[in-house]
Design an enzyme around this catalytic site. Structure first.
Site, PDB file in Angstrom:
ATOM      1  N   TYR A  53      -5.262  -8.415   1.674  1.00  0.00           N
ATOM      2  CA  TYR A  53      -6.255  -8.158   2.720  1.00  0.00           C
ATOM      3  C   TYR A  53      -7.452  -9.095   2.582  1.00  0.00           C
ATOM      4  O   TYR A  53      -7.798  -9.478   1.476  1.00  0.00           O
ATOM      5  CB  TYR A  53      -6.755  -6.717   2.631  1.00  0.00           C
ATOM      6  CG  TYR A  53      -5.753  -5.667   3.003  1.00  0.00           C
ATOM      7  CD1 TYR A  53      -4.533  -5.975   3.579  1.00  0.00           C
ATOM      8  CD2 TYR A  53      -6.024  -4.316   2.769  1.00  0.00           C
ATOM      9  CE1 TYR A  53      -3.615  -4.974   3.917  1.00  0.00           C
ATOM     10  CE2 TYR A  53      -5.117  -3.319   3.110  1.00  0.00           C
ATOM     11  CZ  TYR A  53      -3.916  -3.654   3.668  1.00  0.00           C
ATOM     12  OH  TYR A  53      -3.025  -2.665   3.992  1.00  0.00           O
ATOM     13  N   LEU A 237      -3.320   5.436  14.703  1.00  0.00           N
ATOM     14  CA  LEU A 237      -3.714   5.208  16.100  1.00  0.00           C
ATOM     15  C   LEU A 237      -2.882   4.111  16.740  1.00  0.00           C
ATOM     16  O   LEU A 237      -3.236   3.594  17.805  1.00  0.00           O
ATOM     17  CB  LEU A 237      -5.201   4.861  16.192  1.00  0.00           C
ATOM     18  CG  LEU A 237      -6.167   5.943  15.715  1.00  0.00           C
ATOM     19  CD1 LEU A 237      -7.604   5.469  15.874  1.00  0.00           C
ATOM     20  CD2 LEU A 237      -5.947   7.251  16.470  1.00  0.00           C
ATOM     21  N   GLY A 240      -4.587   0.957  17.607  1.00  0.00           N
ATOM     22  CA  GLY A 240      -5.542   1.086  18.698  1.00  0.00           C
ATOM     23  C   GLY A 240      -4.946   1.506  20.025  1.00  0.00           C
ATOM     24  O   GLY A 240      -5.682   1.871  20.949  1.00  0.00           O
TER      25      GLY A 240
END
Length: 352
Positions: A53, A237, A240
């Site tokens: 990351y 989610l 998004g």
């Protein structure tokens, strides 16, 4: 915030985890530290990171930056004893170690590198980001072909890696170990090999799981329940999609789709932004509105109704986005809405 224990380990964590994969790219260091402060303020003590990351995109020159940002926050605040930190060793990737697979020696070196970057003496959960033998994660399920796998070689690799993880536990560098983007067969074999050689069992498995992506629901759920392994659900989610921000063809500035496209990608949210995916997301948004729920809050609350141990990983590019996520935590999902979600799922199964 409620707390839970990861699998058969003694690592207790908050029931919701803060993901940090944008730290150092879409989320600058000041904003990242503000997010960490905000999470801790509401008892969200569990943090998830990885050596590769930030992402979107992954770059050789930024590998490890998210861990470094966490490390500088720990050094500045002195909060190490107030949080639980998870991180991961990268699977074969051209952006990390030129695509070389990891083995026991690599694991030992990478544990120490993550400890240095995060300025800590221990990692609460150390995960294998994806299998050396390959994975059907990241939309690879549509063309998954395991025919080239070698069982004996895979089991030898597992034993080698587990020996290294066991050393890390004995040295106090690791408290628990886990998997990511694994299959039911892989999860079972990692547990079997650990039992055979006396190594630590996997306490958690971090796989994608959301209203739109429910591959975990059958064989993996059964394996995890029987082996006492907790799901860490990433992308709850759907990158998004379930927030509604991509409805009507919108691509908001600074969104994951916009950033990916600007970096030379397709802007399709890792294969999630399909016609059927958008249609399903719209249907869930309509259902949430019908029941007076925010679609983001509904998506996270639904995760906690599942019949297996799981910890949703929430992530945000900005502090206002994180505060919006936090505002919905702790709100129980009514039974009638849960049943409506299950009916809707049958109409929109596997949209990507």
């Amino acid at each position: 915030m409620d707390r839970t224990t990861l699998g058969g380990s003694d690592v207790e964590v908050s029931a919701i985890c803060l993901g940090t994969m944008t730290f150092g790219n879409q989320t600058d260091e000041t904003e990242a530290h503000a997010q960490l402060d905000a999470a801790l303020d509401v008892g969200m003590t569990f943090l998830d990171c990885a050596e590769m990351y930030p992402v979107n995109p992954v770059r050789r020159e930024t590998v490890g930056l998210s861990e470094e940002i966490i490390g500088r926050w720990l050094a500045r605040t002195g909060h190490r004893d107030r949080v639980e930190i998870a991180t991961k060793i990268t699977g074969p990737s051209q952006m990390v170690r030129d695509g070389a697979p990891f083995d026991g020696a690599t694991v030992r070196a990478c544990i120490d590198a993550s400890l240095r970057r995060m300025q800590t003496d221990r990692i609460d959960l150390y995960q294998l980001h994806w299998p050396v033998r390959g994975s059907y994660a990241f939309r690879q399920n549509w063309g998954f072909d395991p025919s080239g796998q070698d069982k004996a070689r895979t089991l030898d690799h597992m034993a080698d890696v587990l020996e290294a993880l066991a050393e890390g536990v004995r040295a106090g560098k690791l408290r628990a170990v886990g998997l990511s983007n694994e299959s039911a067969w892989g999860l079972a074999r990692w547990c079997d090999v650990a039992d055979r050689i006396g190594a630590p069992r996997m306490a958690a498995i971090q796989n994608e799981y959301s209203l739109l992506y429910r591959m975990y629901d059958t064989d993996l759920a059964e394996a995890a329940v029987n082996e006492n392994v907790t799901l860490l659900a990433y992308s709850p989610l759907a990158a998004g999609l379930l927030s509604g921000k991509y409805a009507g063809g919108a691509v908001p500035e600074g969104s994951r789709a916009a950033v990916d496209k600007a970096s030379g990608g397709q802007g399709n949210l890792g294969g999630r932004k399909t016609a059927r995916g958008l249609e399903a997301a719209s249907a869930y948004a309509a259902l949430a509105a019908e029941h007076g729920w925010d679609p983001v809050h509904m998506a996270i609350a639904w995760q906690l109704t599942r019949p297996f141990a799981n910890v949703p990983i929430i992530g945000a590019t900005t502090l206002p986005q994180l505060r919006h996520l936090i505002a919905g935590l702790g709100k129980p999902l009514p039974d009638d809405l849960r049943r409506a979600i299950e009916r809707l799922h049958k109409s929109h199964a596997m949209p990507y």
